[in-house]
Scaffold this motif. Structure first.
Motif, mmCIF file in Angstrom:
data_model
loop_
_atom_site.group_PDB
_atom_site.id
_atom_site.type_symbol
_atom_site.label_atom_id
_atom_site.label_comp_id
_atom_site.label_asym_id
_atom_site.label_seq_id
_atom_site.Cartn_x
_atom_site.Cartn_y
_atom_site.Cartn_z
ATOM 1 N N ALA A 1 0.826 -1.208 0.000
ATOM 2 C CA ALA A 1 0.000 0.000 0.000
ATOM 3 C C ALA A 1 0.858 1.255 0.000
ATOM 4 N N SER A 2 2.164 1.094 -0.189
ATOM 5 C CA SER A 2 3.090 2.232 -0.243
ATOM 6 C C SER A 2 3.498 2.491 -1.689
ATOM 7 N N SER B 1 -5.144 8.323 -3.776
ATOM 8 C CA SER B 1 -6.193 7.339 -4.058
ATOM 9 C C SER B 1 -6.244 7.029 -5.543
ATOM 10 N N PHE B 2 -6.720 5.827 -5.844
ATOM 11 C CA PHE B 2 -6.872 5.387 -7.234
ATOM 12 C C PHE B 2 -8.315 4.928 -7.415
ATOM 13 N N HIS C 1 -5.432 -2.635 -3.321
ATOM 14 C CA HIS C 1 -5.667 -1.404 -2.562
ATOM 15 C C HIS C 1 -6.268 -0.337 -3.479
ATOM 16 N N LYS C 2 -6.957 0.621 -2.840
ATOM 17 C CA LYS C 2 -7.441 1.800 -3.544
ATOM 18 C C LYS C 2 -6.804 3.081 -3.013
ATOM 19 N N GLN C 3 -6.148 2.975 -1.860
ATOM 20 C CA GLN C 3 -5.452 4.132 -1.293
ATOM 21 C C GLN C 3 -4.020 3.751 -0.958
ATOM 22 N N PHE C 4 -3.092 4.670 -1.296
ATOM 23 C CA PHE C 4 -1.668 4.393 -1.120
ATOM 24 C C PHE C 4 -1.014 5.553 -0.371
ATOM 25 N N THR C 5 0.105 5.243 0.282
ATOM 26 C CA THR C 5 0.859 6.242 1.046
ATOM 27 C C THR C 5 2.203 6.482 0.370
ATOM 28 N N PHE D 1 4.982 1.311 -7.777
ATOM 29 C CA PHE D 1 4.285 0.425 -6.839
ATOM 30 C C PHE D 1 5.156 -0.790 -6.535
ATOM 31 N N LEU D 2 4.931 -1.378 -5.369
ATOM 32 C CA LEU D 2 5.654 -2.590 -4.986
ATOM 33 C C LEU D 2 4.824 -3.810 -5.385
ATOM 34 N N ASP D 3 5.476 -4.727 -6.094
ATOM 35 C CA ASP D 3 4.816 -5.979 -6.488
ATOM 36 C C ASP D 3 5.870 -7.078 -6.390
#
Length: 874
Positions: free
Chosen positions: A632-633, A655-656, A663-667, A690-692
């Motif tokens: 979520a980061s 937000s996405f 997730h729909k919200q990220f920090t 994004f982290l994957d």
């Protein structure tokens, strides 16, 4: 008296007889005709005699009387012209060599550039349906203006097939980018490039099939191969029905082999064609409206206008796409195949001149200018030597030669020089064409068997020769006979040299402009190369992995590589570090302006990616494997920070509109420096990272810089073969991948440099001949000046001064001309260099130094000649 006049034969018939009759027969036959006329006039009257005379003249107009006279006359005249031309060329060896050499170079450049332009203008014409194929494009309204895109949702292609079939014979979709896939058969494994397409595409593009048929993609498990790939995999075996593996995962049956597409074709890199259903299988379909990943090709039915069809389908997307897409008001239109290559650039919804079309104009104009420079040499040298030929011309006129024959003589000399130059230029063009192909990334072939090529070249040679020789021909043939024979010359003071000076100024204006252009292109490339790229491209290796084993053994592979001692860090991403693929909008954050919905380049990366590629952090931290919920980061780059307008970004929420990675919200946990992923001549894209932690297709390895590269590659390859034996070990160096972004500009720089050298060389060839002749003219004057005490320095200054003035004038003219065109060229770049004054100063000084070297030899030779020899010159 009246009776005598009445017995005169018709004068027009008599004149006609004298014109066509052979001189040897003319007097006797004319006497017989006159006697016959008088006898008939006395017996039958003058009217009957006149008609009989006309009839006799017409009966005499036959091959036996006419052809021999005409042929002998023409043969004698042509032989005379050829002998005079040959003697003139041999007598003036230096002048002839300069003319032939200059025209040869000019024609060589013209031939090569002509072949290149023809290749560009015939792009995609290998397809039989060329005039009926179009691509569907769309305009979207954005805050920054109207954006034009060719990437579509597959649902639109399906809609056009089902509801607009009255306008299209066929509609086909293609995965919007070329794919690198591993194709294997038995023990042969190759990485090949190709496309995933719908079954209609091979027929629409009229592929030339060697084996099988164009309808071979009817099943999801089928594949078509190019001849090159088929030969590599199967050799002499029949390829039809053979089973090949793609990415060690899919078994595909070969149902057809097609001829390799020519380089000047939109899909030339396609070494295989697989089905779009195969690509979609398990994750998407051809009916979705929220994923843009296809191109849509259509074949328009005969009798339908693409412009009118564009009006009909313009709003076809609106009822089917989401609210977000509706806000951008997508408007569809057809883009004909004839405009794909040279007319494919749009700005704010309007078609503008594309970079490729600019190249066509640029090379075409350069070729014409170089040829004109060679023609100017011929004109200048011919008119400069007019005084030497003045007595010859006066004598020939006194002996009965008229101006028309003199013009013929000079034009024939020009044609001889032109055709000799053409023969040499064909040899040079054939010799240098492979090198040009390497430079221009083309596969041009010399069209020896094409009659149209030779017809065009011969017509072009005749035109060029007549163009180069017309002014000297008409100028020299205007000599007044009596004035020349009385000792008058053709020189009319300073006015006589004015045309030559104008032509020399023109030559050097072009040459100086070319030097300035080469310097600006080099400066522009250096500016882009010195930009910080945001990551460390040295000692970085990348792989693109397609094998299913790779995803299962990613962690094992990563650990094994680190244990070799030659690898410092390992990471992966869903896209290449030199690619700008992957765009999304629909992001929101606190204090975002109403209606502002920018698109961001979205990248998914694994742990270790930032260390592997050497990303630089401005604020915050990297993804940590020790912290929970890191998915979520996000990381953002400098450009994204500017777009969002956040003062203290770390810890802020983004937000996405759609769920992304659960997730729909990220920090935001960090801000990284901008990485140049796209063109180094354009601003960097706003990016969100994004982290994957899944195994992503692009694998990056940071190699220990203290280890020998060969040793490191050997150990890395050994690990790959041990852990994933089904994967092809096809690695790329990141610095080489980045360097490829400069290839287009570097090609321009190299070609501009070659053209600049050619223009200077051809200009100096003419200057050498001109200075040699003028020095020869002033031999006696030089001798007198030396006797009167002139020094060698005085004489060198005297002989060089006029040329220095001409180069200075050329430099002054070249500044505004080259500035205008260079400023226009630079306007196509967002990141661009400045046009500094020293560029023009350096170009002018370079031309001046070259000029002084060119004329200096003649000046030194004349200055140090014994004055006694000079005074005995005549």
């Amino acid at each position: 008296m009246a009776n005598f006049k009445s017995q005169k034969p018709p004068q027009w018939a008599l004149r006609f007889f004298r014109w066509f009759c052979h001189p040897e027969y003319r007097e006797d036959v004319e006497g017989d005709l006159r006697e016959r006329f008088v006898r008939l006039a006395n017996k039958q009257g003058s009217r009957a005699a006149r008609w009989r005379f006309i009839g006799d003249v017409l009966l005499l107009f036959r091959p036996a009387m006419v052809r021999i006279s005409f042929e002998n006359h023409m043969n004698t005249m042509i032989n005379h012209y050829l002998k005079v031309s040959y003697r003139t060329l041999v007598r003036n060896k230096m002048n002839s060599l300069i003319n032939i050499g200059g025209l040869t170079l000019g024609m060589t450049v013209a031939i090569i550039i002509g072949l290149w332009i023809q290749d560009e203008l015939t792009y995609n014409q290998n397809h039989e349906n060329y005039s009926h194929i179009a691509r569907v494009l769309r305009h979207n309204d954005r805050k920054e203006g109207i954006i034009t895109s060719r990437t579509m949702v597959p649902g639109l292609g399906t809609l056009l097939k089902t509801e607009y079939g009255n306008y299209f014979e066929s509609v086909g979709m293609i995965r919007q980018r070329i794919e690198d896939r591993v194709i294997s058969f038995e023990d042969k494994i190759f990485t090949q490039t190709g496309y995933f397409v719908q079954p209609e595409i091979p027929e629409m593009l009229t592929l030339k099939m060697i084996h099988g048929s164009r309808s071979g993609l009817g099943e999801m498990s089928n594949i078509l191969l190019s001849k090159t790939v088929s030969d590599k995999l199967f050799g002499d075996r029949d390829p039809i029905g053979q089973i090949v593996q793609m990415d060690a995962n899919w078994n595909l049956k070969v149902t057809g082999v097609y001829e390799d597409l020519p380089v000047n074709s939109e899909l030339s890199a396609a070494t295989f064609l697989a089905t779009l259903d195969r690509y979609n299988h398990g994750w998407s379909s051809v009916n979705v409206w929220d994923n843009y990943y296809v191109w849509i090709f259509v074949k328009v039915r005969p009798g339908h206008d693409p412009g009118k069809i564009s009006e009909i389908i313009e709003s076809a997307m609106l009822p089917h796409v989401g609210e977000h897409d509706v806000r951008s008001n997508p408007r569809l239109f057809l883009h004909p195949m004839s405009r794909w290559h040279l007319h494919n650039q749009f700005e704010d919804g309007e078609e503008v001149m594309s970079l490729q079309l600019k190249y066509v104009w640029f090379y075409g104009i350069i070729g014409i200018f170089i040829l004109i420079l060679a023609c100017i040499n011929f004109t200048n040298l011919s008119t400069a030597r007019a005084e030497k030929r003045a007595k010859e011309i006066g004598m020939r006129k006194a002996l009965g030669s008229n101006r028309v024959r003199l013009i013929h003589q000079f034009l024939l000399e020009s044609l001889i020089i032109g055709f000799l130059s053409f023969v040499f230029s064909v040899c040079l063009a054939w010799l240098f064409l492979p090198e040009f192909n390497n430079l221009a990334i083309k596969k041009l072939e010399f069209p020896f068997s094409q009659i149209s090529f030779w017809t065009t070249c011969i017509a072009f040679t005749v035109f060029t020769s007549l163009l180069a020789g017309s002014y000297p021909a008409f100028y020299l043939s205007s000599v007044k006979t009596l004035k020349v024979l009385k000792g008058h010359t053709l020189t009319l003071g300073k006015v006589s040299s004015l045309p030559r000076k104008i032509l020399v100024v023109f030559q050097f204006t072009i040459s100086i402009s070319m030097i300035a252009g080469t310097l600006i292109v080099y400066k522009q490339i250096e500016l882009a190369k010195k930009r910080p790229i945001g990551y460390q491209k040295e000692h970085l290796i990348s792989f693109q992995q397609r094998s299913p084993e790779y995803r299962k053994k990613y962690d094992v592979l990563k650990n094994e590589l680190k244990q070799t001692g030659v690898v410092r860090e390992v990471g992966s991403a869903n896209y290449s570090i030199t690619s700008t693929l992957g765009w999304n909008n629909g992001f929101s954050w606190k204090n975002q302006q109403a209606g502002f919905d920018p698109a961001f380049n979205t990248i998914r990366v694994s742990h270790g990616y930032s260390k592997a590629v050497g990303m630089g952090f401005i604020y915050g931290r990297d993804f940590s494997p020790d912290l929970a919920n890191e998915s979520a980061s996000i990381l953002i780059n400098e450009s994204a920070l500017k777009v969002m307008g956040l003062e203290h970004p770390v810890g802020k929420k983004v937000s996405f509109e759609r769920e992304w990675l659960g997730h729909k919200q990220f920090t935001i946990i960090g801000v990284v420096r901008d990485m140049i992923k796209g063109s180094p001549f354009e601003p960097t894209d706003p990016s969100i990272i994004f982290l994957d932690n899944r195994a992503l297709s692009n694998f990056y390895i940071r190699v220990n810089p203290n280890v020998n590269p060969r040793l490191a590659l050997g150990k890395i390859e050994g690990v790959f073969k041990a852990v994933i034996p089904s994967a092809a070990f096809n690695y790329k160096f990141a610095d080489e991948e980045y360097h490829r972004k400069f290839l287009a500009e570097e090609r321009i720089s190299q070609l501009a440099g070659y053209f600049a050298i050619l223009t200077i060389f051809i200009s100096c060839l003419g200057l050498l001949g001109l200075s040699s002749f003028i020095t020869e003219q002033r031999t006696k004057e030089i001798g007198i000046r030396k006797v009167l005490g002139a020094t060698a320095a005085n004489l060198m200054r005297l002989l060089s001064f006029d040329y220095v003035i001409l180069v200075v004038v050329s430099s002054l003219l070249a500044v505004p001309i080259s500035y205008y065109f260079l400023n226009g060229w630079l306007s196509g770049y967002s990141v661009k260099t400045e046009i500094s004054w020293w560029i023009f100063a350096l170009a002018g000084v370079s031309a001046l130094i070259i000029t002084l070297f060119t004329v200096g030899y003649q000046a030194i030779k004349a200055a140090f000649r014994n004055p006694v020899e000079s005074l005995r010159y005549e």
